[in-house]
Scaffold this active site. Sequence first.
Site, PDB file in Angstrom:
ATOM      1  N   ARG A 163       0.860  -1.184   0.000  1.00  0.00           N
ATOM      2  CA  ARG A 163       0.000   0.000   0.000  1.00  0.00           C
ATOM      3  C   ARG A 163       0.900   1.239   0.000  1.00  0.00           C
ATOM      4  O   ARG A 163       1.837   1.326   0.797  1.00  0.00           O
ATOM      5  CB  ARG A 163      -0.864   0.017   1.250  1.00  0.00           C
ATOM      6  CG  ARG A 163      -1.728   1.254   1.288  1.00  0.00           C
ATOM      7  CD  ARG A 163      -2.128   1.632   2.670  1.00  0.00           C
ATOM      8  NE  ARG A 163      -2.940   2.831   2.619  1.00  0.00           N
ATOM      9  CZ  ARG A 163      -3.131   3.618   3.661  1.00  0.00           C
ATOM     10  NH1 ARG A 163      -2.580   3.340   4.815  1.00  0.00           N
ATOM     11  NH2 ARG A 163      -3.874   4.685   3.542  1.00  0.00           N
ATOM     12  N   HIS A 197      -8.283   6.891  -0.220  1.00  0.00           N
ATOM     13  CA  HIS A 197      -9.193   5.737  -0.055  1.00  0.00           C
ATOM     14  C   HIS A 197      -9.565   5.073  -1.385  1.00  0.00           C
ATOM     15  O   HIS A 197     -10.562   4.359  -1.479  1.00  0.00           O
ATOM     16  CB  HIS A 197     -10.508   6.152   0.667  1.00  0.00           C
ATOM     17  CG  HIS A 197     -10.314   6.573   2.082  1.00  0.00           C
ATOM     18  ND1 HIS A 197     -10.972   7.657   2.624  1.00  0.00           N
ATOM     19  CD2 HIS A 197      -9.550   6.070   3.069  1.00  0.00           C
ATOM     20  CE1 HIS A 197     -10.608   7.801   3.896  1.00  0.00           C
ATOM     21  NE2 HIS A 197      -9.739   6.857   4.184  1.00  0.00           N
ATOM     22  N   HIS A 234     -16.640   6.323   2.511  1.00  0.00           N
ATOM     23  CA  HIS A 234     -15.716   5.486   3.272  1.00  0.00           C
ATOM     24  C   HIS A 234     -15.502   6.177   4.614  1.00  0.00           C
ATOM     25  O   HIS A 234     -14.880   7.243   4.684  1.00  0.00           O
ATOM     26  CB  HIS A 234     -14.381   5.326   2.529  1.00  0.00           C
ATOM     27  CG  HIS A 234     -13.378   4.547   3.326  1.00  0.00           C
ATOM     28  ND1 HIS A 234     -12.997   3.260   2.998  1.00  0.00           N
ATOM     29  CD2 HIS A 234     -12.706   4.856   4.454  1.00  0.00           C
ATOM     30  CE1 HIS A 234     -12.129   2.828   3.895  1.00  0.00           C
ATOM     31  NE2 HIS A 234     -11.937   3.776   4.796  1.00  0.00           N
ATOM     32  N   LEU A 235     -16.030   5.573   5.673  1.00  0.00           N
ATOM     33  CA  LEU A 235     -16.027   6.231   6.988  1.00  0.00           C
ATOM     34  C   LEU A 235     -15.263   5.378   7.994  1.00  0.00           C
ATOM     35  O   LEU A 235     -15.805   4.447   8.585  1.00  0.00           O
ATOM     36  CB  LEU A 235     -17.472   6.433   7.463  1.00  0.00           C
ATOM     37  CG  LEU A 235     -18.437   7.064   6.436  1.00  0.00           C
ATOM     38  CD1 LEU A 235     -19.864   7.049   6.965  1.00  0.00           C
ATOM     39  CD2 LEU A 235     -18.005   8.481   6.089  1.00  0.00           C
ATOM     40  N   GLY A 236     -13.989   5.663   8.122  1.00  0.00           N
ATOM     41  CA  GLY A 236     -13.165   4.980   9.126  1.00  0.00           C
ATOM     42  C   GLY A 236     -12.671   6.027  10.102  1.00  0.00           C
ATOM     43  O   GLY A 236     -13.406   6.950  10.448  1.00  0.00           O
ATOM     44  N   ASN A 237     -11.400   5.909  10.530  1.00  0.00           N
ATOM     45  CA  ASN A 237     -10.835   7.017  11.314  1.00  0.00           C
ATOM     46  C   ASN A 237     -10.681   8.232  10.421  1.00  0.00           C
ATOM     47  O   ASN A 237     -10.940   9.356  10.824  1.00  0.00           O
ATOM     48  CB  ASN A 237      -9.505   6.600  11.939  1.00  0.00           C
ATOM     49  CG  ASN A 237      -9.744   5.740  13.162  1.00  0.00           C
ATOM     50  OD1 ASN A 237     -10.527   6.124  14.039  1.00  0.00           O
ATOM     51  ND2 ASN A 237      -9.121   4.583  13.221  1.00  0.00           N
ATOM     52  N   CYS A 261     -16.430   6.496  17.297  1.00  0.00           N
ATOM     53  CA  CYS A 261     -17.865   6.609  17.045  1.00  0.00           C
ATOM     54  C   CYS A 261     -18.688   5.748  18.014  1.00  0.00           C
ATOM     55  O   CYS A 261     -19.765   6.150  18.455  1.00  0.00           O
ATOM     56  CB  CYS A 261     -18.109   6.196  15.598  1.00  0.00           C
ATOM     57  SG  CYS A 261     -19.762   6.460  15.064  1.00  0.00           S
ATOM     58  N   ARG A 262     -18.148   4.568  18.357  1.00  0.00           N
ATOM     59  CA  ARG A 262     -18.889   3.691  19.292  1.00  0.00           C
ATOM     60  C   ARG A 262     -19.105   4.369  20.636  1.00  0.00           C
ATOM     61  O   ARG A 262     -20.211   4.372  21.174  1.00  0.00           O
ATOM     62  CB  ARG A 262     -18.092   2.397  19.542  1.00  0.00           C
ATOM     63  CG  ARG A 262     -18.473   1.280  18.646  1.00  0.00           C
ATOM     64  CD  ARG A 262     -17.445   0.199  18.734  1.00  0.00           C
ATOM     65  NE  ARG A 262     -16.119   0.729  18.384  1.00  0.00           N
ATOM     66  CZ  ARG A 262     -15.095  -0.015  18.024  1.00  0.00           C
ATOM     67  NH1 ARG A 262     -15.209  -1.304  18.004  1.00  0.00           N
ATOM     68  NH2 ARG A 262     -13.936   0.527  17.699  1.00  0.00           N
ATOM     69  N   GLY A 280     -19.144   3.343   8.549  1.00  0.00           N
ATOM     70  CA  GLY A 280     -20.138   3.048   7.506  1.00  0.00           C
ATOM     71  C   GLY A 280     -20.690   1.642   7.618  1.00  0.00           C
ATOM     72  O   GLY A 280     -21.874   1.398   7.383  1.00  0.00           O
TER      73      GLY A 280
HETATM   74  P1  ADP Z   1      -9.306   2.854   9.959  1.00  0.00           P
HETATM   75  O1  ADP Z   1      -9.605   4.056   9.135  1.00  0.00           O
HETATM   76  O2  ADP Z   1      -8.227   3.100  10.976  1.00  0.00           O
HETATM   77  O3  ADP Z   1      -9.139   1.580   9.155  1.00  0.00           O
HETATM   78  P2  ADP Z   1     -11.856   1.702  10.725  1.00  0.00           P
HETATM   79  O4  ADP Z   1     -12.325   1.564   9.321  1.00  0.00           O
HETATM   80  O5  ADP Z   1     -11.611   0.467  11.507  1.00  0.00           O
HETATM   81  O6  ADP Z   1     -10.602   2.660  10.857  1.00  0.00           O
HETATM   82  O7  ADP Z   1     -12.974   2.579  11.483  1.00  0.00           O
HETATM   83  C1  ADP Z   1     -12.811   3.020  12.799  1.00  0.00           C
HETATM   84  C2  ADP Z   1     -14.101   3.700  13.232  1.00  0.00           C
HETATM   85  O8  ADP Z   1     -15.185   2.774  13.122  1.00  0.00           O
HETATM   86  C3  ADP Z   1     -14.068   4.180  14.663  1.00  0.00           C
HETATM   87  O9  ADP Z   1     -14.639   5.471  14.782  1.00  0.00           O
HETATM   88  C4  ADP Z   1     -14.997   3.186  15.353  1.00  0.00           C
HETATM   89  O10 ADP Z   1     -15.629   3.757  16.477  1.00  0.00           O
HETATM   90  C5  ADP Z   1     -15.999   2.904  14.272  1.00  0.00           C
HETATM   91  N1  ADP Z   1     -16.761   1.688  14.569  1.00  0.00           N
HETATM   92  C6  ADP Z   1     -16.308   0.414  14.625  1.00  0.00           C
HETATM   93  N2  ADP Z   1     -17.305  -0.415  15.045  1.00  0.00           N
HETATM   94  C7  ADP Z   1     -18.390   0.358  15.258  1.00  0.00           C
HETATM   95  C8  ADP Z   1     -19.738   0.117  15.709  1.00  0.00           C
HETATM   96  N3  ADP Z   1     -20.138  -1.117  16.009  1.00  0.00           N
HETATM   97  N4  ADP Z   1     -20.582   1.168  15.783  1.00  0.00           N
HETATM   98  C9  ADP Z   1     -20.181   2.403  15.477  1.00  0.00           C
HETATM   99  N5  ADP Z   1     -18.948   2.709  15.060  1.00  0.00           N
HETATM  100  C10 ADP Z   1     -18.061   1.706  14.954  1.00  0.00           C
END
Ligand code: ADP
Length: 396
Positions: A88, A177, A205-208, A281-282, A330
């Site tokens: 990557r 992404h 695409h919703l991660g960190n 987010c959790r 997401g």
């Molecule tokens: P990265 O961009 O580091 O790969 P991820 O795609 O794993 O990150 O996404 C991390 C985000 O996903 C964090 O904000 C986490 O709180 C959120 N997340 C993971 N599981 C859940 C869940 N069950 N409900 C809500 N948000 C979640």
Amino acid sequence: MSKQNILVINSGSSSIKFAVINPQNEHEYVSGLAERLSQPEARIIWKQDGEKTIYDMPNADHDIVCQKILHLLEEQQLTETLAAIGHRVVHGGEHFKASTLINDDVVQAIEDCKGLAPLHNPAHLLGIRITQKYFPNLPQAAVFDTSFHQTMPPQAYLYAIPHSLYRDHHVRRYGFHGTSYRFVTGEACQRLNIPVNESNILCAHLGNGCSAAAIYHGQSVDTTMGLTPLEGLVMGTRCGNIDANIFNFLHQQLGYDIDRITTLLNKESGLLGLSELSNDCRTLEEAMEQGHEQATLAIDVFSYVLAKSLSGLASSLDHIDALIFTGGIGENSRVIRAKVLQQLRIFGFQLDADANANNGKNNKGIITTADSPVALVINTNEELMIARDAAQLAGC
Ligand code: ADP
């Protein structure tokens, strides 16, 4: 076992993520993370057959953990199954419009993009050099986060600043992404039985880090991230879009220097800054359920900005075949998906609450009702996409 597996490497400044994947049957033999490199707490987390093993390796650097990973792969008789390595790489600038086999020119071009991703590209290069040393006979491929967005038209990638900054210094929007977008677009088209080259897709695409993109006939035509991954949506700790004059304001009013403001916008803002509680987010959803006002506000701002961005991106499409939610948020946050679709009601989205509650699991990921435009949840798999690219480039 024949040589058909790919070693996928994501080498960061203080970590290396790795996996051995068969791109044909999508089987992942092993995956893991070497983290806190060059620190006393350095360790490798090795995941295989649902089991996690931790190897503490105090002060081990990239080179030493790579030796250990090689050794562990040998013990599992996996080295002889490797056909190629896929790396990557975050930033390919304008040079790379697709994944590519790595040679000296490619290494130099990744090096040349260093200024655009000073934290990432040098760490990727380190990973590439080390794996070249330990696997001298394997073809290696670079898969870029940016290359998918190289199809954006100038109207989408140019900033309205003096054009010389683009011409002479490559200042433009790049987007990130891309590997995830390619994966989920292919998956969505397959599930919905739409030819990719006729599809009109919105994707979040919703991660960190968070971004959204408009994908027309399989090609990116606009996305929310820019020169760097700070622009666009509200993220865990990043502010997303903001008035650039905030630099003046914070400097003149509060005496902050550039480094302080850059840290504030990248590390102390977003969900964390708004909630003053967490970037996760959790945690925020749990707090919201218990009536935490700022957690609620953070989730509201996040969802609103996302919906507003998606409707802007929709103006690059003919219609919407699918709105895809992916990344940790997401894929899992029914709360945010529901708020976003409610905000996007002008497009006619109708949420199926039960389907949304179980992340669309029983119906190809679809979380909308039959008479609504389709929104669906797709678990991204960037590692598999990298493995596929590497296998294809290596001709296996
Ligand atoms: P990265 O961009 O580091 O790969 P991820 O795609 O794993 O990150 O996404 C991390 C985000 O996903 C964090 O904000 C986490 O709180 C959120 N997340 C993971 N599981 C859940 C869940 N069950 N409900 C809500 N948000 C979640």
